[in-house]
Design an enzyme around this catalytic site. Structure first.
Site, short mmCIF file in Angstrom:
data_model
loop_
_atom_site.label_atom_id
_atom_site.label_comp_id
_atom_site.label_asym_id
_atom_site.label_seq_id
_atom_site.Cartn_x
_atom_site.Cartn_y
_atom_site.Cartn_z
N GLY A 1 0.80 -1.22 0.00
CA GLY A 1 0.00 0.00 0.00
C GLY A 1 0.84 1.27 0.00
N TYR B 1 -14.52 3.72 9.37
CA TYR B 1 -13.06 3.74 9.45
C TYR B 1 -12.61 4.33 10.79
CZ TYR B 1 -8.29 5.26 8.22
OH TYR B 1 -6.93 5.48 8.19
N ILE C 1 -1.46 11.36 4.49
CA ILE C 1 -0.07 11.13 4.10
C ILE C 1 0.10 11.41 2.60
CG2 ILE C 1 1.82 9.47 4.05
CD1 ILE C 1 0.87 10.25 6.91
P1 NAD Z 1 -3.45 1.62 1.50
O1 NAD Z 1 -4.90 1.49 1.20
O2 NAD Z 1 -2.58 2.34 0.55
O3 NAD Z 1 -2.82 0.19 1.73
C1 NAD Z 1 -3.49 -0.81 2.46
C2 NAD Z 1 -3.03 -2.16 1.95
O4 NAD Z 1 -3.76 -3.16 2.65
C3 NAD Z 1 -3.31 -2.36 0.45
O5 NAD Z 1 -2.12 -2.72 -0.23
C4 NAD Z 1 -4.35 -3.49 0.43
O6 NAD Z 1 -4.20 -4.37 -0.68
C5 NAD Z 1 -4.07 -4.19 1.74
N1 NAD Z 1 -5.21 -4.96 2.24
C6 NAD Z 1 -6.52 -4.63 2.19
N2 NAD Z 1 -7.26 -5.62 2.72
C7 NAD Z 1 -6.40 -6.58 3.13
C8 NAD Z 1 -6.55 -7.84 3.76
N3 NAD Z 1 -7.77 -8.33 4.05
N4 NAD Z 1 -5.46 -8.56 4.06
C9 NAD Z 1 -4.22 -8.08 3.75
N5 NAD Z 1 -4.01 -6.92 3.11
C10 NAD Z 1 -5.09 -6.17 2.82
O7 NAD Z 1 -3.34 2.25 2.98
P2 NAD Z 1 -2.15 3.10 3.59
O8 NAD Z 1 -2.43 4.51 3.27
O9 NAD Z 1 -0.86 2.50 3.27
O10 NAD Z 1 -2.47 2.92 5.15
C11 NAD Z 1 -1.73 2.08 5.99
C12 NAD Z 1 -2.21 2.28 7.41
O11 NAD Z 1 -2.02 3.65 7.78
C13 NAD Z 1 -3.69 2.00 7.62
O12 NAD Z 1 -3.88 1.47 8.91
C14 NAD Z 1 -4.32 3.36 7.55
O13 NAD Z 1 -5.52 3.42 8.27
C15 NAD Z 1 -3.26 4.20 8.20
N6 NAD Z 1 -3.35 5.61 7.84
C16 NAD Z 1 -3.08 6.03 6.57
C17 NAD Z 1 -3.19 7.37 6.25
C18 NAD Z 1 -2.90 7.89 4.87
O14 NAD Z 1 -3.14 9.08 4.59
N7 NAD Z 1 -2.38 7.06 3.96
C19 NAD Z 1 -3.58 8.29 7.23
C20 NAD Z 1 -3.89 7.82 8.51
C21 NAD Z 1 -3.75 6.48 8.81
N1 SER Z 2 -5.75 9.68 5.00
C1 SER Z 2 -6.67 8.83 5.67
C2 SER Z 2 -7.99 8.86 5.02
O1 SER Z 2 -8.29 9.86 4.42
C3 SER Z 2 -6.80 9.29 7.11
O2 SER Z 2 -6.72 8.18 7.91
O3 SER Z 2 -8.73 7.92 5.13
#
Ligand code: NAD
Ligand code: SER
Length: 316
Positions: free
Chosen positions: A11, A141, A171
């Protein structure tokens, strides 16, 4: 810490985190687990297909690869979650429960579980949001994130399982696209700007949200992972602030380098964004493990345009 599983490792955050961890611990010691198949398998090895909703999958991988640490990033983000709340519940809550139970049974050293600004809700103070405040989110969420924070704390206090996490803001990164969140506009817009295409923004121009550039996101989670346990008074719920801006602030900053058109057409994500903080007080992170970001808005925009421009083969 030497054998690490990164769930959701393909991800947006996972792909940068894996690169960072592999430099530090060695390629073979950092295993990507994801439900998605990689586009270029030879570039991401070691990879294993993992569905976190299947407990036996997790146990098998922990045993096979002799895992002692998990960065649990597999999740369904806010916007996608509102389109399929049942899936978000399964992946974000049952999936995390499976990870914690496997971690407990295998006596893992550490589990890192990111939370989010989505843990807050409409009643939370919006500016300089305190670390310890009202948590009444209205998205599935956000509900899953509060559940994750509390479950992580529970497993620490009851079983001594060392679960830690930061509340990430939106992010921003250039190497992997975002996965269906409310803050995705702040990444998408760079692609349109660099191609001189018109961008239709799904948030109103004055919607301020906390944001963070990927190098700081990696810095935050790895600093917390390495922090001495005795210094931590919080565990799973650290606010981390880097920058706050509205779409129009980002557009103005990008326009210092490239000219492009933007139109604002808010959709269902506007309501989600309005339920989140505008900025965070991250005093506990600063005091307990010396958190300090490196990138503000101008530094992030400059670096994004340079790196994404190179990746897309577009001149500034
Ligand atoms: P993303 O959606 O880019 O990546 C998530 C990954 O999880 C994907 O590659 C997807 O294929 C995989 N996935 C989904 N279902 C699955 C399953 N059942 N089993 C295994 N893999 C599975 O998300 P991200 O932005 O990389 O977020 C990573 C973490 O950081 C998450 O917990 C998210 O809530 C948190 N987060 C992200 C942001 C942001 O802005 N990116 C902000 C706050 C929190
Ligand atoms: N960037 C994330 C979202 O928009 C915050 O957790 O879902």
């Amino acid at each position: 810490m030497n054998r690490i599983l990164v769930t959701g490792g393909l991800g947006q955050i996972g792909s940068s985190l894996v690169t960072h961890l592999r430099k530090q611990y060695g390629q073979d010691n950092v295993i990507i687990g994801d439900i998605r198949e990689p586009e270029n398998p030879e570039e991401v090895e070691p990879y294993t297909r993992l569905d976190v909703t299947q407990r036996e999958n997790i146990d098998k991988i922990i045993g096979e690869y002799d895992i002692d640490t998990i960065y649990h990033l597999a999740a369904i983000l806010s916007a996608r979650g509102e389109q399929n709340p049942q899936l978000a519940f399964k992946v974000n809550i049952l999936g995390l429960y499976n990870i914690l139970e496997s971690g407990r049974e295998h006596s893992l050293e550490r589990i890192m579980v990111p939370s989010s600004i989505a843990a807050f809700g409409p009643e939370t103070p919006k500016d300089n949001t305190p670390n310890d405040t009202i948590l009444r989110p209205r998205t599935i969420y956000g509900i899953s994130k509060v559940t994750g924070e509390l479950l992580g704390l529970y497993y620490w206090e009851k079983y001594g399982l060392d679960v830690r996490g930061v509340r990430y803001p939106g992010i921003i990164s250039w190497n992997a696209p975002p996965g269906g969140g409310t803050t995705d506009y702040a990444v998408e817009i760079f692609y349109y700007a660099l191609r001189r295409d018109k961008y239709i923004c799904f948030l109103k121009e004055d919607t301020v949200l906390p944001m963070m550039y990927m190098p700081d996101a990696i810095k935050a989670i790895t600093m917390l992972a390495e922090a001495p346990a005795e210094k931590l008074r919080h565990r799973t719920d650290f606010n981390v602030q880097a920058m706050s801006f509205a779409p129009r602030d980002l557009v103005n900053e990008i326009r210092k380098y490239v000219d492009f058109q933007v139109e604002y057409r808010p959709d269902y994500r506007q309501k989600i964004a309005e339920s989140w903080p505008r900025s965070l007080d991250d005093t506990p992170a600063r005091e307990e493990w010396n958190w300090k970001p490196d990138y503000d808005l101008p530094a992030m925009v400059k670096d994004m345009l340079e790196n994404l421009g190179k990746k897309l083969g577009v001149e500034l």
